[in-house]
Design a protein around this motif. Structure first.
Motif, short mmCIF file in Angstrom:
data_model
loop_
_atom_site.label_atom_id
_atom_site.label_comp_id
_atom_site.label_asym_id
_atom_site.label_seq_id
_atom_site.Cartn_x
_atom_site.Cartn_y
_atom_site.Cartn_z
N TRP A 85 45.54 30.24 50.93
CA TRP A 85 44.11 30.00 50.74
C TRP A 85 43.68 30.45 49.35
CZ3 TRP A 85 39.94 33.92 51.92
CH2 TRP A 85 38.66 33.36 51.77
N ASP A 86 42.82 29.69 48.68
CA ASP A 86 42.41 30.00 47.31
C ASP A 86 41.31 31.05 47.23
OD1 ASP A 86 40.27 28.59 48.28
OD2 ASP A 86 40.41 26.94 46.85
N GLY A 87 40.74 31.48 48.35
CA GLY A 87 39.73 32.52 48.34
C GLY A 87 38.33 32.04 48.09
N ARG A 88 38.10 30.74 48.04
CA ARG A 88 36.76 30.20 47.81
C ARG A 88 36.11 29.81 49.12
NH1 ARG A 88 38.18 26.03 42.82
NH2 ARG A 88 39.00 27.62 41.36
N GLY A 89 34.85 30.19 49.28
CA GLY A 89 34.14 29.86 50.51
C GLY A 89 34.80 30.48 51.72
N GLU A 93 39.32 24.66 59.36
CA GLU A 93 39.44 24.76 60.81
C GLU A 93 40.81 25.26 61.23
OE1 GLU A 93 39.12 24.46 64.90
OE2 GLU A 93 37.53 24.49 63.38
N HIS A 94 41.85 24.84 60.52
CA HIS A 94 43.21 25.25 60.88
C HIS A 94 43.38 26.77 60.79
CE1 HIS A 94 47.54 25.18 61.32
NE2 HIS A 94 47.69 25.75 60.14
N THR A 161 34.42 38.57 54.23
CA THR A 161 35.22 38.95 55.40
C THR A 161 36.62 38.37 55.29
OG1 THR A 161 33.24 39.07 56.80
CG2 THR A 161 35.37 38.84 57.90
N TRP A 162 36.72 37.14 54.90
CA TRP A 162 38.01 36.47 54.80
C TRP A 162 38.81 36.99 53.61
CZ3 TRP A 162 40.27 33.59 58.40
CH2 TRP A 162 39.47 33.09 59.45
N ARG A 163 38.14 37.37 52.55
CA ARG A 163 38.86 37.93 51.40
C ARG A 163 39.49 39.28 51.75
NH1 ARG A 163 33.98 36.55 48.31
NH2 ARG A 163 34.25 34.46 47.41
N LEU A 164 38.75 40.06 52.53
CA LEU A 164 39.32 41.33 52.98
C LEU A 164 40.53 41.10 53.87
CD1 LEU A 164 36.06 43.34 53.80
CD2 LEU A 164 37.60 43.71 51.87
N LEU A 165 40.44 40.12 54.74
CA LEU A 165 41.56 39.80 55.63
C LEU A 165 42.74 39.26 54.82
CD1 LEU A 165 42.24 39.89 58.62
CD2 LEU A 165 41.41 37.55 58.83
N ALA A 168 44.47 42.21 53.23
CA ALA A 168 45.22 42.99 54.22
C ALA A 168 46.47 42.26 54.68
CB ALA A 168 44.33 43.31 55.41
N ALA A 169 46.53 40.94 54.49
CA ALA A 169 47.68 40.17 54.92
C ALA A 169 48.75 40.07 53.84
CB ALA A 169 47.25 38.76 55.34
N ALA A 170 48.49 40.64 52.66
CA ALA A 170 49.44 40.58 51.55
C ALA A 170 50.24 41.88 51.48
CB ALA A 170 48.70 40.36 50.23
N SER A 171 51.55 41.76 51.28
CA SER A 171 52.42 42.92 51.14
C SER A 171 53.52 42.59 50.14
CB SER A 171 53.05 43.29 52.49
OG SER A 171 53.81 44.47 52.38
N PRO A 172 53.77 43.48 49.15
CA PRO A 172 53.16 44.79 48.94
C PRO A 172 51.74 44.69 48.42
CG PRO A 172 54.67 44.28 47.16
CD PRO A 172 54.84 43.18 48.16
#
Length: 423
Positions: A85-89, A93-94, A161-165, A168-172
């Motif tokens: 995801w590019d982080g915009r908006g 739906e997927h 909210t989605w940017r925070l998620l 949190a889904a990126a590692s390291p």
């Protein structure tokens, strides 16, 4: 009469019966390898013990400072979608469908609480958002997950909210390392400092260094005269006084700290003595503040300074001082110009040892200090025992290790600790 000519024998000529040439060197090297292998085998149990009980736990804790496995392990499909995801908006739906599926799977496997705890580090109300969404998801599949989740909670329609998620889904991740110095990554990808009223860890690092430096200076001022006395007294008297220095090593650190807690409290021995002598009219605050921390830590670390300086003073010959006095130097000047420079290796070793030990102290500041005297070790303990935030604890530990290493190299550059004598 015929003269006999003697041919000189080279110094490196082989002795009869000894291995010579390449064969001799190969045999010697083989014997050396066998000896080294035997020594390694003898030390192998100790090496394995140190690796498994000391090095490996430290390495694992430090690795936690960059690991971010809670969301990727519990919601792998959602993590992959958020990575693309590019982080915009807000996502499509997927991605909303993958979120709903991930929440249901995490709830069934018992991992939703782990995910909620991780997200709560990024935003305090995120746990309630996930739990509310989990309760709102029905077993039946709605026509579209995006409006259904937004209906459950409007926060799912917020890009933040989605940017925070996504983070949190990126590692390291650099989040823990940034949090440990009171900084964060903004939604635009830049690094920003936290407001001054929420800044905790940078002040704690400064406080830790300040307390450690002050304790080192106090130990030096108190320990140098004691070490000089022990080094110059007759051996019988010196050995008796040395027991007073060594005995604290035989006493538990917790017992010594608790003893100071009893002595320094308002109704303790110290305040009672001061009031009985008329020095003060009311109890002096000596505990639950910086004074109590300095007294307790100085008492505990003082023997290290004394023994480091004493070991060098014993090797200083008194002839130098007598020679300086015989040449007309004042005793004080002879002591400062002749004796003290010879003891600097012990002073350097003692200061380095005390300062490094003070950096990681926990029990004494926790029992004798107040709210404004928390050191980094206490904050690490809070993160591991109370907050269960091992990532932040690992980041704080990493900075403490890095600072100790930097201090070592600076100290080695200025003083030359590789040349210091410990005995």
């Amino acid at each position: 009469m015929t003269a006999t000519t003697h041919t000189p024998v080279p110094a490196h000529a082989p002795v009869a019966g000894s291995p010579t040439g390449a064969d001799g060197r190969a045999s010697y090297q083989k014997a050396q390898r066998r000896a080294s292998l035997r020594a390694l085998m003898l030390a192998l149990p100790l090496i394995v013990f140190l690796l498994s009980t000391f090095i490996a736990p430290i390495a694992l804790l430090l690795a936690r400072s960059a690991q971010n496995r809670e969301v990727p392990d519990s919601m792998p499909s959602l993590s992959r979608a958020l990575d693309a995801w590019d982080g915009r908006g807000v996502p499509d739906e997927h991605t909303f469908a993958l979120l709903a599926s991930g929440i249901k799977d995490a709830q069934q496997s018992g991992q939703l609480g782990t995910v909620a705890k991780r997200m709560n580090f990024a935003q305090p109300e995120f746990r309630s958002l996930l739990m509310k969404t989990a309760r709102g998801i029905r077993s039946d599949t709605p026509p579209a997950w995006k409006p259904a989740l937004i209906e459950i909670d409007e926060r799912w329609n917020s890009p933040e909210t989605w940017r925070l998620l996504k983070r949190a889904a990126a590692s390291p991740t650099p989040d823990y390392l940034l949090n440990a110095v009171d900084a964060r990554m903004t939604p635009q990808g830049s690094i920003a400092s936290l407001p001054a009223n929420t800044s905790v860890y940078r002040e704690a690092f400064v406080r830790t260094i300040s307390i450690s430096f002050t304790v080192t200076v106090l130990c030096l001022l108190l320990g140098y005269p004691v070490a000089w006395l022990l080094a110059n007294l007759p051996e019988k008297s010196s050995n008796r006084l040395m027991l007073l220095v060594i005995v604290p090593f035989w006493t538990s650190l917790l017992v010594r700290t608790t003893a100071w807690y009893v002595l320094l409290q308002p109704g303790g021995v110290v305040n009672s003595l001061l009031m009985s002598l008329g020095i003060v009219t009311h109890p002096v605050p000596l505990v639950f503040n910086r004074t109590g921390v300095l007294i307790g830590m100085t008492h505990v670390l003082l023997p290290y300074m004394i023994l480091a300086i004493y070991s060098v003073m014993k090797s200083v010959s008194p002839v130098y001082l007598r020679a300086a006095k015989s040449l007309g130097a004042h005793p004080f000047k002879a002591f400062v110009r002749v004796y003290i420079p010879q003891t600097l290796p012990g002073v350097g070793a003692g200061c380095f040892l005390v300062f490094v030990l003070a950096l990681g102290y926990y029990i004494t500041p926790a029992l004798l200090g107040g709210a404004g005297d928390e050191m980094i070790s206490q904050l690490i303990a809070i993160q591991t025992n109370t907050q269960l935030n091992w990532g932040l604890a690992g980041a704080l530990s990493a900075y403490l290790v890095i600072f100790t290493a930097i201090f070592y190299f600076i100290f080695n550059r200025i003083v030359g600790i590789d040349r210091l004598r410990f005995g």
